[in-house]
Structure formats: structure tokens, C-alpha cells
Design a protein around this motif. Sequence first.
Motif, PDB file in Angstrom:
ATOM      1  N   VAL A 107       0.855  -1.187   0.000  1.00  0.00           N
ATOM      2  CA  VAL A 107       0.000   0.000   0.000  1.00  0.00           C
ATOM      3  C   VAL A 107       0.894   1.241   0.000  1.00  0.00           C
ATOM      4  CG1 VAL A 107      -1.793   1.258   1.260  1.00  0.00           C
ATOM      5  CG2 VAL A 107      -1.804  -1.245   1.239  1.00  0.00           C
ATOM      6  N   PRO A 108       0.602   2.243  -0.818  1.00  0.00           N
ATOM      7  CA  PRO A 108       1.435   3.461  -0.842  1.00  0.00           C
ATOM      8  C   PRO A 108       1.495   4.133   0.525  1.00  0.00           C
ATOM      9  CG  PRO A 108      -0.045   3.409  -2.728  1.00  0.00           C
ATOM     10  CD  PRO A 108      -0.457   2.273  -1.835  1.00  0.00           C
ATOM     11  N   ALA A 109       2.611   4.797   0.787  1.00  0.00           N
ATOM     12  CA  ALA A 109       2.817   5.442   2.085  1.00  0.00           C
ATOM     13  C   ALA A 109       1.742   6.484   2.405  1.00  0.00           C
ATOM     14  CB  ALA A 109       4.212   6.057   2.136  1.00  0.00           C
ATOM     15  N   PRO A 110       1.320   7.344   1.453  1.00  0.00           N
ATOM     16  CA  PRO A 110       0.242   8.303   1.802  1.00  0.00           C
ATOM     17  C   PRO A 110      -1.049   7.613   2.224  1.00  0.00           C
ATOM     18  CG  PRO A 110       1.359   8.986  -0.207  1.00  0.00           C
ATOM     19  CD  PRO A 110       1.866   7.606   0.113  1.00  0.00           C
ATOM     20  N   ALA A 111      -1.384   6.494   1.579  1.00  0.00           N
ATOM     21  CA  ALA A 111      -2.604   5.770   1.955  1.00  0.00           C
ATOM     22  C   ALA A 111      -2.468   5.179   3.355  1.00  0.00           C
ATOM     23  CB  ALA A 111      -2.894   4.673   0.939  1.00  0.00           C
ATOM     24  N   ARG A 112      -1.291   4.660   3.690  1.00  0.00           N
ATOM     25  CA  ARG A 112      -1.083   4.122   5.032  1.00  0.00           C
ATOM     26  C   ARG A 112      -1.135   5.231   6.082  1.00  0.00           C
ATOM     27  NH1 ARG A 112       4.280   1.037   5.140  1.00  0.00           N
ATOM     28  NH2 ARG A 112       4.730   2.255   3.283  1.00  0.00           N
ATOM     29  N   ALA A 113      -0.599   6.409   5.751  1.00  0.00           N
ATOM     30  CA  ALA A 113      -0.660   7.536   6.690  1.00  0.00           C
ATOM     31  C   ALA A 113      -2.107   7.956   6.936  1.00  0.00           C
ATOM     32  CB  ALA A 113       0.156   8.708   6.147  1.00  0.00           C
ATOM     33  N   LEU A 114      -2.905   7.998   5.870  1.00  0.00           N
ATOM     34  CA  LEU A 114      -4.322   8.333   6.026  1.00  0.00           C
ATOM     35  C   LEU A 114      -5.037   7.268   6.837  1.00  0.00           C
ATOM     36  CD1 LEU A 114      -6.750  10.110   5.349  1.00  0.00           C
ATOM     37  CD2 LEU A 114      -6.992   8.846   3.190  1.00  0.00           C
ATOM     38  N   LEU A 115      -4.732   5.993   6.589  1.00  0.00           N
ATOM     39  CA  LEU A 115      -5.332   4.905   7.356  1.00  0.00           C
ATOM     40  C   LEU A 115      -4.962   5.001   8.833  1.00  0.00           C
ATOM     41  CD1 LEU A 115      -6.882   2.221   7.499  1.00  0.00           C
ATOM     42  CD2 LEU A 115      -4.751   1.057   6.896  1.00  0.00           C
ATOM     43  N   THR A 116      -3.726   5.383   9.109  1.00  0.00           N
ATOM     44  CA  THR A 116      -3.282   5.532  10.499  1.00  0.00           C
ATOM     45  C   THR A 116      -4.101   6.594  11.220  1.00  0.00           C
ATOM     46  OG1 THR A 116      -1.035   4.864   9.921  1.00  0.00           O
ATOM     47  CG2 THR A 116      -1.322   6.092  11.962  1.00  0.00           C
ATOM     48  N   VAL A 117      -4.299   7.732  10.575  1.00  0.00           N
ATOM     49  CA  VAL A 117      -5.075   8.813  11.198  1.00  0.00           C
ATOM     50  C   VAL A 117      -6.526   8.389  11.396  1.00  0.00           C
ATOM     51  CG1 VAL A 117      -5.874  11.184  10.908  1.00  0.00           C
ATOM     52  CG2 VAL A 117      -3.534  10.574  10.265  1.00  0.00           C
ATOM     53  N   LEU A 118      -7.102   7.708  10.409  1.00  0.00           N
ATOM     54  CA  LEU A 118      -8.490   7.265  10.528  1.00  0.00           C
ATOM     55  C   LEU A 118      -8.650   6.253  11.663  1.00  0.00           C
ATOM     56  CD1 LEU A 118      -9.520   6.881   6.777  1.00  0.00           C
ATOM     57  CD2 LEU A 118     -10.129   8.711   8.359  1.00  0.00           C
ATOM     58  N   LEU A 119      -7.709   5.312  11.778  1.00  0.00           N
ATOM     59  CA  LEU A 119      -7.779   4.343  12.870  1.00  0.00           C
ATOM     60  C   LEU A 119      -7.621   5.031  14.221  1.00  0.00           C
ATOM     61  CD1 LEU A 119      -5.781   1.217  11.626  1.00  0.00           C
ATOM     62  CD2 LEU A 119      -8.228   1.403  12.063  1.00  0.00           C
ATOM     63  N   ALA A 120      -6.741   6.013  14.285  1.00  0.00           N
ATOM     64  CA  ALA A 120      -6.563   6.733  15.541  1.00  0.00           C
ATOM     65  C   ALA A 120      -7.844   7.474  15.933  1.00  0.00           C
ATOM     66  CB  ALA A 120      -5.392   7.714  15.420  1.00  0.00           C
ATOM     67  N   LEU A 121      -8.527   8.042  14.945  1.00  0.00           N
ATOM     68  CA  LEU A 121      -9.786   8.724  15.239  1.00  0.00           C
ATOM     69  C   LEU A 121     -10.860   7.739  15.694  1.00  0.00           C
ATOM     70  CD1 LEU A 121      -9.929  11.252  12.253  1.00  0.00           C
ATOM     71  CD2 LEU A 121      -9.493  11.780  14.662  1.00  0.00           C
ATOM     72  N   VAL A 122     -10.806   6.504  15.176  1.00  0.00           N
ATOM     73  CA  VAL A 122     -11.808   5.492  15.548  1.00  0.00           C
ATOM     74  C   VAL A 122     -11.591   5.014  16.981  1.00  0.00           C
ATOM     75  CG1 VAL A 122     -12.577   3.139  15.069  1.00  0.00           C
ATOM     76  CG2 VAL A 122     -12.263   4.747  13.195  1.00  0.00           C
ATOM     77  N   VAL A 123     -10.352   4.735  17.359  1.00  0.00           N
ATOM     78  CA  VAL A 123     -10.081   4.161  18.682  1.00  0.00           C
ATOM     79  C   VAL A 123      -9.856   5.226  19.746  1.00  0.00           C
ATOM     80  CG1 VAL A 123      -9.080   2.104  17.639  1.00  0.00           C
ATOM     81  CG2 VAL A 123      -7.577   3.986  18.300  1.00  0.00           C
ATOM     82  N   TYR A 124      -9.702   6.487  19.353  1.00  0.00           N
ATOM     83  CA  TYR A 124      -9.439   7.539  20.346  1.00  0.00           C
ATOM     84  C   TYR A 124     -10.547   7.664  21.391  1.00  0.00           C
ATOM     85  CZ  TYR A 124      -8.580  12.178  22.286  1.00  0.00           C
ATOM     86  OH  TYR A 124      -8.373  13.221  23.148  1.00  0.00           O
ATOM     87  N   PRO A 125     -11.842   7.538  21.015  1.00  0.00           N
ATOM     88  CA  PRO A 125     -12.886   7.653  22.044  1.00  0.00           C
ATOM     89  C   PRO A 125     -12.812   6.589  23.139  1.00  0.00           C
ATOM     90  CG  PRO A 125     -13.821   7.990  19.869  1.00  0.00           C
ATOM     91  CD  PRO A 125     -12.427   7.505  19.657  1.00  0.00           C
ATOM     92  N   VAL A 126     -12.243   5.394  22.856  1.00  0.00           N
ATOM     93  CA  VAL A 126     -12.156   4.352  23.880  1.00  0.00           C
ATOM     94  C   VAL A 126     -10.865   4.461  24.685  1.00  0.00           C
ATOM     95  CG1 VAL A 126     -13.525   2.808  22.449  1.00  0.00           C
ATOM     96  CG2 VAL A 126     -11.036   2.671  22.352  1.00  0.00           C
ATOM     97  N   MET A 127     -10.021   5.402  24.345  1.00  0.00           N
ATOM     98  CA  MET A 127      -8.773   5.595  25.095  1.00  0.00           C
ATOM     99  C   MET A 127      -9.092   6.182  26.463  1.00  0.00           C
ATOM    100  SD  MET A 127      -5.480   7.836  23.889  1.00  0.00           S
ATOM    101  CE  MET A 127      -3.977   7.926  24.860  1.00  0.00           C
ATOM    102  N   PRO A 128      -8.635   5.542  27.550  1.00  0.00           N
ATOM    103  CA  PRO A 128      -8.967   6.048  28.887  1.00  0.00           C
ATOM    104  C   PRO A 128      -8.340   7.405  29.132  1.00  0.00           C
ATOM    105  CG  PRO A 128      -7.301   4.333  29.032  1.00  0.00           C
ATOM    106  CD  PRO A 128      -7.764   4.354  27.613  1.00  0.00           C
ATOM    107  N   PRO A 129      -9.013   8.259  29.893  1.00  0.00           N
ATOM    108  CA  PRO A 129      -8.436   9.578  30.183  1.00  0.00           C
ATOM    109  C   PRO A 129      -7.167   9.450  31.015  1.00  0.00           C
ATOM    110  CG  PRO A 129     -10.383   9.186  31.516  1.00  0.00           C
ATOM    111  CD  PRO A 129     -10.317   8.062  30.542  1.00  0.00           C
ATOM    112  N   ALA A 130      -6.190  10.234  30.645  1.00  0.00           N
ATOM    113  CA  ALA A 130      -4.918  10.222  31.371  1.00  0.00           C
ATOM    114  C   ALA A 130      -4.233  11.551  31.156  1.00  0.00           C
ATOM    115  CB  ALA A 130      -4.016   9.080  30.885  1.00  0.00           C
ATOM    116  N   GLU A 131      -3.624  12.050  32.213  1.00  0.00           N
ATOM    117  CA  GLU A 131      -2.894  13.298  32.120  1.00  0.00           C
ATOM    118  C   GLU A 131      -1.563  13.057  31.419  1.00  0.00           C
ATOM    119  OE1 GLU A 131      -3.539  16.428  32.859  1.00  0.00           O
ATOM    120  OE2 GLU A 131      -5.599  15.963  33.436  1.00  0.00           O
ATOM    121  N   PRO A 132      -1.281  13.803  30.345  1.00  0.00           N
ATOM    122  CA  PRO A 132       0.014  13.636  29.673  1.00  0.00           C
ATOM    123  C   PRO A 132       1.152  14.041  30.605  1.00  0.00           C
ATOM    124  CG  PRO A 132      -1.544  14.863  28.302  1.00  0.00           C
ATOM    125  CD  PRO A 132      -2.142  14.766  29.669  1.00  0.00           C
ATOM    126  N   PRO A 133       2.306  13.424  30.486  1.00  0.00           N
ATOM    127  CA  PRO A 133       3.454  13.808  31.320  1.00  0.00           C
ATOM    128  C   PRO A 133       3.805  15.277  31.123  1.00  0.00           C
ATOM    129  CG  PRO A 133       3.876  11.720  30.208  1.00  0.00           C
ATOM    130  CD  PRO A 133       2.628  12.274  29.624  1.00  0.00           C
TER     131      PRO A 133
END
Length: 265
Positions: A44-70
Motif C-alpha cells: 500500500v502506498p505510504a500516503p494511503a497508510r498515513a491516512l489509514l493511520t489517522v483514521l484508525l486513531a480517530l476510531v479508537v481515540y474515544p475508547v482511550m482512557p483519560p490520562a494526564e500527559p506527562p
Amino acid sequence: MLGVEVAQVDLASIATNELHRFLLCLGRTSALVVASPAFGGGLVPAPARALLTVLLALVVYPVMPPAEPPASVLGYAGALLAEVAVGLALGLVTALVFAAVQLAGQLLDLVTGFGVSGVFDPVSSQSLPILGHFLYLLMWVLLLATEGHHVVIRALAESYRHVPPGGVGLAGGAPVLIGMAGWMFATGLALSLPLLAVLVAVMVALGLVSRAVPQLNVFITGLPIQVAVALVTLLVGLPALGGAMADLVHPMADALARLLEAMGP
């Protein structure tokens, strides 16, 4: 006016914290997409993988538990590396499934004589024998057809319940990865064993013929016979082989679940 300024400061602080949390989520997701062949890898071309990465992050971000960044830069860099390590561990499990299929193909290539030729594999950036590359592509198609990529995405979302940000325990997951490496060799041999048995029988028959007819040059006439038998046997047994390869999604899902349990607190 003072209340408005306080509200603006609070909103800016919240937005900054959420951005930091999303970057941590992006680190885990991007490592999984890079390491897992389920998302195409180098096919898969690198731009398509980068777009897929962002889309997956947006999908799973709501289930990420709240945590204070260091608060410190070094602490945040360490947390980001930990997220990348979790994504790489999840991707390694799926990569070992594909490695088992490639191993089966390489064993068959050695016996049939296809090992002397090869095709360039953009995933590993190296030359691979023909049957090994064919089985790799077949495994990718079967994984998508059996919704194996959904298994990987669910494991990514489930990883935040077992391994929250900053709570990585790679040492606990090491035995699971080592066990999967052994499973890879056993599975690769099992997938190639039926065709290997047929080809060994052909080699034994050619050896007997060479003893009975010494004038016959087995090294010249035997190779085309081996290739023809291998292709015919592979064509006849392809439905059964494809079914066995499709069933590899179940041990992959089990290994992902065991890995998350092992890395959890």
C-alpha cells in the motif's frame, strides 16, 4: 471579563491535553499499521497508510482512557515510545502469521526448484521465491475476506483496556511472542507437508528410474517433472490449503488476546 479569560484558559488547556492524548493514540496506531501486514505493508502506498493511520486513531481515540500527559518532554517521549512498543507488539503477532505462510512457500520452493528464481517483495524489501510470495498474497486476500483485519482493529481498541497509556508491560508479553515464533515454524511446516510428501515421493521415483535406466539424465528430465507435479498438486489442493490458511485467523486472535492479558497490569 475575568471569567471569560479563565474559561478561555481552561479551554486552551483542555485542547492541549486532548491533542497530547491523540498523539499518544497515533503513536500506537501508526506502529501497528507499519508492523502489521494486515494493512498492506509495503503493498500500500505510504500516503494511503498515513491516512489509514489517522483514521484508525480517530476510531479508537474515544475508547482511550483519560490520562494526564506527562509534564516534562522526556516523560512524554517515554510515554510515546511505550505506545509505539505496544503497537509493534500487536503488529508482530500478525506478521508472524504471514511469516508462517511465507515459510511454507519457501520450503516448497526449495523442493520444486523455484528457489533459484524470485520476485521482489516490497514488504520486506528483498527477493522472495515465487510460491512464498504467492502464498503471502493469498494469505492477505484471505485475511481481508474473513474479516481478519477487524480482529486486529478490535485488538487495538481492546488494548487500551488492558494496557492504558503509560502502563506498558512488554516483559510480560515476551513469552507470548516467543511462543508465537515457535508456532510459526510448526505451522509453516504443517501447511507445506502434504505437497512436500508428494514431491518427495516423486524424487524417490525418479531415483529408482535413474537406477533402472542409468542412461537417463535425471537432473535434466527430473526438474520439469517436479515442477509439473508441484503445480498440478498445488492446483488440486488449493481449496484445502486456502481453508487451512483462512483458519489461521483464529490462532491470531487468540494470540492477540493472550498478549494483551500478559501485558496488562
